[in-house]
Structure formats: C-alpha cells, structure tokens
Design an enzyme around this catalytic site. Structure first.
Site, PDB file in Angstrom:
ATOM      1  N   SER A 277       0.848  -1.199   0.000  1.00 21.30           N
ATOM      2  CA  SER A 277       0.000   0.000   0.000  1.00 21.30           C
ATOM      3  C   SER A 277       0.876   1.238   0.000  1.00 21.30           C
ATOM      4  CB  SER A 277      -0.887   0.020   1.241  1.00 21.30           C
ATOM      5  OG  SER A 277      -0.114   0.309   2.409  1.00 21.30           O
ATOM      6  N   ASP A 278       0.309   2.361  -0.411  1.00 23.69           N
ATOM      7  CA  ASP A 278       0.994   3.626  -0.168  1.00 23.69           C
ATOM      8  C   ASP A 278       0.757   4.015   1.287  1.00 23.69           C
ATOM      9  OD1 ASP A 278       2.446   5.949  -0.549  1.00 23.69           O
ATOM     10  OD2 ASP A 278       1.456   6.441  -2.434  1.00 23.69           O
ATOM     11  N   TRP A 279       1.521   4.968   1.753  1.00 23.04           N
ATOM     12  CA  TRP A 279       1.468   5.397   3.153  1.00 23.04           C
ATOM     13  C   TRP A 279       0.060   5.915   3.474  1.00 23.04           C
ATOM     14  CZ3 TRP A 279       6.445   6.858   5.848  1.00 23.04           C
ATOM     15  CH2 TRP A 279       6.237   7.234   7.173  1.00 23.04           C
TER      16      TRP A 279
END
Length: 721
Positions: A277-279
C-alpha cells in the site's frame, strides 16, 4: 540442522513453501507489516524486541509520507545491520527484514527529475544511469526503492508531475522498462541492485483540479489505453513490487479494488510479485467511507490483493482477529505472505542480509556515476526558442551576466523527492559557467534586489537569466492553482528584457510553466527543469555549444491554466464535420504554446522518402516504417525521430495522434541515415468496445517527424488475416 528454506540451491518456490509451513500466524502477519521505526534511538530496545518477535517484515527509512520535501532519517549501515542482526540471529526463524527507501532518482549522485529524464528520449541512457543509483543505495544496506512512478500526468498544476515521465503512455512505458532494468539489473539479488516498485497503481495523476489525493474519474477505455500500459511494461520487465495508490477511482478507492489488484494485475497479468500500500492508503478506506473502521479497511485491502501495509497501519493489530472471525480468507493471507517471502528470496536477503559498513565510502559519486548524471542532464535540457541563433554563446571576448533567482541556487536543482543529495555536490549554473568557460568574463549579482540585477544586465553583452521554481513548490502535496512562474519573476524577465541586451532565459522548474514575458522578451528559452547535482555543468555546456541540445518535450506546454488539460493525443472535436471555423476559446488560441515532442538544437534536420514495407498488413503482422533523415546544419547534433499513428475508423473513437515508436540518432553535418521504425501487432491494437485489446480493420495513417505535429504522412490498410 539446516532447514530447506535456508538452502540457496533449492528453487525459490520450494524455499517459500517450506518457510511458510513453519510460520505461526503471528509471524505471518508480521511479514505483512512495514514499520517506519520512528525515534529508533529513544526506543531502541523496544524496537529490537519487536524485530526479534517477528512483528515486522520491513522497515521504511522515512519520517513521513512526503519525506522528499521533509527529509529527516538518514541511512546508517551500522544501525541497519544491528536491526538485521536482531531479525536474522535472534528471531525464531531468522527471516531478514527488507529495508526500503525512497531512492527515486538518486542517492548522492542525483539525476534529473524523472520528467526531465523523459525529455532526453533516451531510455538506454536512463537505464545506465539508474545502475549507478542502485549501486550507491545498495552500498548503504538499502534493498528496495519505491520507483518508478508510472502515472500519466496531463495536468501540470499537480505537484508530483515531477516524478512522472509526462503525458504519453508509450513514452512512459519505455522509461518504465529502463528504470526497472536499471534498478534490478540481471537480478535484484546482485549486491549492486535494488528491488524496484512501480507506482501508483493506478490513475493517481488524474486527480480533479490538479489536486493531490483528489478523486479521479477515468473511463474504462482511457484506463486501459492510457493509464495501465506503463504498468504492463514494468511487469514485462520483471518489476518485483507494485504500490497501490491513494486515490478513489470512480467510486472505488484503488487500495480496496479487487478487480484491479487481484483481477487485472495478479490474474490477467500473472504478476507474482508483492503489492504494498501507499502510506496511509489502507486506513483511507475507512476515511473514504467504504468500510466502517480500520479493521474493515484491513480486511478490504487484503481481500483486494494488497500484500504489505506501509507503516504497518491497519494490518498489525487486526488481521489475527479478522481471521478468527472469518472476515478474511486464510488462503489469501498465506498468498500475501508468500509474495513477501518471494520478494526477499529474489533479493538475496537470506544469503546476504548484512551491509558492508565501509563499502559506501568507495561507491558514492563514483566517476562513472557523475559522468552518467552529467550526460543525462545535458540530454534532458530542452531548447524551446532561439531567435536569431543567439545560442550557442561565444566562448571568448564576451561579458555574460548570469543573474536571477536560480543563478546561484543549489538545493532546488535536486527536485522535491531527493532525500540524500548533498548541497556540497551541487553545481550552480553560475559555477557551471565559470568552471566550463574560463575565458568568458562572467558577472553576477545576488538575487535579492532586482534593480541590481538590471544594472548587471546593462554592463553585459548578453544576459543569462535563471528563473523557475523552488523544490518546495513541487512534489507531493505541492500543487498550484495557476500555471505561472513564482511571484515577481514575470516582472523580472520584463525588466531585464527592456534593457535591450540579448536575453537567454533558463527556466528551472518541476513542471512546464508558460511565461508570457519570456515569449515577448527572451531571445532564447531553455528548459533546464531540476536537473540534479550536475545541473550547472550541463547548462553551461549547452549554452556555449559543447553539446547541441537534444531534449524534446515529454509533456505539452499550455499557453495558460485555462487550457488544461492540454495534451497531444486528443480525439476529434464534435461538430467539426461541418463547423470548420469553430474556435474552442474566444479569448485564446487552442494550440499549445509548445507541443509534445518539440525541441530545438543547433542544427536542422530534413526528412524524406517516408515509406512503409507493406501497403496491406494482416492482423498479427508487423509493419516497418522507414525514413531518411539528414543533418542539414553545420554541427553534429542529435534528432529524435518520432512515429505517430492514427486509426481512422474503429469501434471506439481513437486519438488523432498516438506515439508508437521513436529513435534518437546523432548525425554529423551533411550526414544522412535511413531510420527504421516498427509497428508491432501490439502497437496496432487498442482497448475497444470488446473490453479487451484487439485489432480493427481499416486505414492506418503514419506520421513521422520531429514532434507531435509531424505532417509527413503515409498510410496502409490493416486487414483480417
């Protein structure tokens, strides 16, 4: 006793299966969690104890989600080895941690920003340059980087346009392959290589209004024809990981989209790597309102196909209970663990978990790294205007005023996503001119007072005025509402222009920014972007003719903010069939200021004898396009030969021009060369009404020339076999 998973002679899949079978549920969940380990020194023992327990499978070396514009954590191989020792020596199964860092376009030897790299139209050079980037980062103990970014950007107000390769899916796809191959080499297990990560999957750059993190609305047709092809190219190049984006795409946040991640990516494309995932993008699922809470977000993301949670949010503390309650599938959890372990085995971590704590001292800014960064910077510069051939400048008997906000600037040349470049290694434009052209009389003034700069211009024979953006105005969460130069710079260009001295404007920006004053007053306009540690040397060598500029625009320069979105690959306008005098704007020209693919050099080229190998091509066959290109000038120079097509009839509307091939060639004065361009069946296919890529019988027009306005045309018929 040595377990099979520790035997490097066994196939990776056997090692993965053996290790998975020995893991507890808690150890499996730990592998799916990435931690930033903030304030490590203050909480060292607690962190190391968590590593020994197997709570985390990865560490990201970043303080925040936008670390590029707020760098904090440095890279210390001694500290990394201490953490790795806790994982390898003190945990039950000895599974090493994979260390990640945003090494986007440079470690200490910093390349031009990716948008500038795309202006080189030289994927081979980019691949070579990224081998140096990988070597420097790997020497510190970094295993994994979150690049390349493959978003297609058609709104330059968006701050992260700097990380893209511009507006075109074909050009972006070529650089996708180049960057993946440069980072990973023959194998990410090599000591000089990094595991790459293609991001942001998918459609992130299409945020409404050029606003970061905003909603995106993309039709199925545009998604497959424009936004997904670069990811397919990265997968074909063997990219090890992908990152799911922040954005809500047409009502479904991408990090919760099972059709896209589990469906298109993992099933249709057979991607067997890891998805991270992205942050914050998992917790955003609850914020978006598609789940009730963090637990629901974790369940939705895992089911969609997100294997690892960046910053361990949502997965840590929820997956065990979700499994016990039957909210997540155990097979899917095991699949996610296998993908993480596969990435670690492919990266050689079980055989080489530790960094050589001294090696980086002999690797950083190696001579070949610096030389490659300089050459790439030179080829990334785009000359857009050269009235009366004011460039190249003379090297003798000349007084040159080098002034403006970017005459002496350094840090902005690194762009907004550079964590480890050092100010001392950056060459300013003023320093570059002084170092490269010692016989020229160079005068300058501080940028604080415009009247002093005007006086400096009066004392010169020619003025090099360096304008542009700070790195603080570009990058993540750095959007602008109006596509203009920062405050005061238009007035500065006008004031210098009114001195009547020959004026060369060097524009250092992270996006294409039109300048009415430069159009009115500048004799020459050079886009120098944000070109890394070697920016000053590159600009000097181009201005004074050591190299002929060969950069070409990877993104259209609009005349004003009101034209956005402005890109070359547009479809036919309605009503134009019988309303030929229609003007889309009453207060502006519809044409861009500078078109995609455009750029000048210190020579001119002519094209002749354009032809295709066959008048009729069957489905599944390849067409060859040939053209003879001649350097008609007096200096050796490079030309980017660009090939566009238009399918005149199809089952869905098609763009009026689509880039399908290009060649960058260098010719001596008077030299001619026959250039062959290739149209494969894949290039002659599109995603249409059948909801798949297919070919459609009909006329194909082929345009070849020096930019997207090429009017030299030949056609052929595409028929069923």
């Amino acid at each position: 006793m040595t377990f099979p998973y520790k035997d490097p002679a066994l196939p990776i899949e056997e090692r993965v299966a053996d290790l998975l079978a020995r893991m507890t549920l808690q150890e499996k969940i730990g592998q799916l969690c990435q931690t930033p380990m903030l304030d490590f020194d203050q909480h060292k023992e607690a962190f190391l104890d968590g590593v020994r327990q197997g709570r985390w499978g990865s560490r990201i070396l970043a303080d925040t989600a936008w670390a590029g514009n707020a760098p904090g954590l440095t890279v210390d191989p001694v500290e990394l080895n201490e953490i790795q020792s806790a994982a390898v020596e003190d945990s039950r199964l000895g599974i090493p941690m994979i260390v990640a860092r945003d090494v986007i376009y440079g470690q200490e030897t910093v390349l031009p920003i990716p948008l500038a790299q795309a202006a080189s139209w030289n994927p081979e050079l980019v691949e070579q340059s990224y081998t140096g980037v990988a070597r420097e980062a790997a020497s510190l103990g970094i295993h994994w980087t979150f690049a390349p970014m493959l978003d297609i950007a058609r709104d330059p107000r968006w701050g992260r346009v700097i990380e893209t390769n511009g507006e075109d899916p074909y050009l972006t796809s070529q650089f996708a392959r180049a960057v993946v191959n440069g980072f990973q080499g023959e194998s990410p297990a090599n000591p000089d290589s990094l595991l790459a990560c293609a991001k942001h999957f998918v459609g992130y750059a299409a945020g409404e209004g050029g606003r970061d993190y905003d909603t995106t609305e993309i039709t199925d047709n545009t998604l497959h024809n424009v936004h997904l092809p670069p990811f397919k190219a990265a997968i074909e190049a063997g990219v090890g990981t992908l990152m799911s984006g922040f954005n809500d795409l047409g009502g479904t946040p991408v990090s919760g989209s099972k059709p896209l991640i589990q469906g298109w990516l993992k099933t249709e494309q057979n991607f067997d790597g890891m998805v991270i995932s992205d942050w914050g993008s998992i917790s955003d699922l609850a914020y978006f309102g598609v789940t009730r809470d963090a637990a629901g977000a974790a369940a939705k993301a895992l089911d969609a196909g997100v294997d690892m949670a960046m910053t361990n949010e949502a997965y840590e503390g929820h997956l065990e209970e979700l499994l016990q309650e039957g909210e997540i599938n155990e097979d899917r959890l095991n699949d996610a663990v296998c993908r993480v372990l596969r990435a670690k085995f492919r990266s050689g971590l079980f055989e080489r978990p530790y960094a050589d704590e001294q090696r980086h001292k002999a690797v950083m800014r190696r001579e070949d790294h610096v030389a490659g960064a300089l050459k790439l910077a030179e080829e990334s510069l785009v000359l857009l205007k050269n009235r009366n051939n004011v460039l190249p400048l003379s090297k003798a008997d000349l007084t040159v005023a080098v002034i403006g906000p970017h005459a002496h600037s350094k840090r902005p040349h690194l762009g907004s996503w550079c964590l480890d470049g050092k100010i001392k290694d950056i060459t300013s434009i003023y320093e570059g001119i002084q170092a490269n052209i010692p016989d020229v009389n160079v005068i300058t003034e501080d940028a604080a007072f415009s009247d002093e700069m005007v006086e400096c211009a009066h004392r010169a024979d020619v003025v090099v005025l360096c304008v542009g953006e700070s790195h603080r105005r570009t990058g993540e969460a750095r959007n602008i509402a109006e596509l203009t130069l920062p405050a005061g710079q238009e007035e500065l260009i006008k004031a210098i222009g009114e001195t009547g001295k020959p004026l060369v404007v060097v524009q250092c920006t992270g996006r294409p920014v039109p300048s009415p004053a430069a159009e009115q007053f500048a004799d020459a306009l050079l886009y120098a972007w944000q070109c890394g540690t070697e920016a000053g040397h590159a600009v000097a060598r181009v201005l004074f003719g050591d190299v002929s500029p060969s950069g070409r625009l990877p993104i259209t320069v609009p005349r004003s903010t009101g034209q956005i979105p402005m890109y070359y690959g547009r479809k036919p306008l309605g009503k134009m069939r019988d309303f030929q005098d229609y003007m889309p704007y009453k207060d502006s020209n519809i044409e861009p200021l500078y078109p995609f693919g455009f750029g000048l050099g210190y020579s001119t080229f002519s094209y002749k004898s354009l032809s295709v190998s066959k008048d009729t091509v069957k489905f599944g066959e390849t067409q060859q396009v040939t053209v003879v290109v001649t350097n008609d000038g007096q200096v050796e120079a490079s030309e980017v030969v660009q090939c566009y097509i238009r399918q005149t009839v199809a089952d869905t509307t098609r763009p009026e021009r689509e880039l399908k091939d290009f060649r960058k060639i260098t010719l001596k004065p008077g030299e001619s060369r026959e250039v062959t361009l290739t149209l494969t069946p894949e290039k002659l296919s599109f995603y249409g009404s059948k909801q798949c890529f297919h070919q459609y019988a009909g006329e194909i027009k082929v345009f070849v020339g020096s930019d997207s306005r090429a009017d030299d045309c030949v056609s052929f018929d595409l028929i069923k076999g």
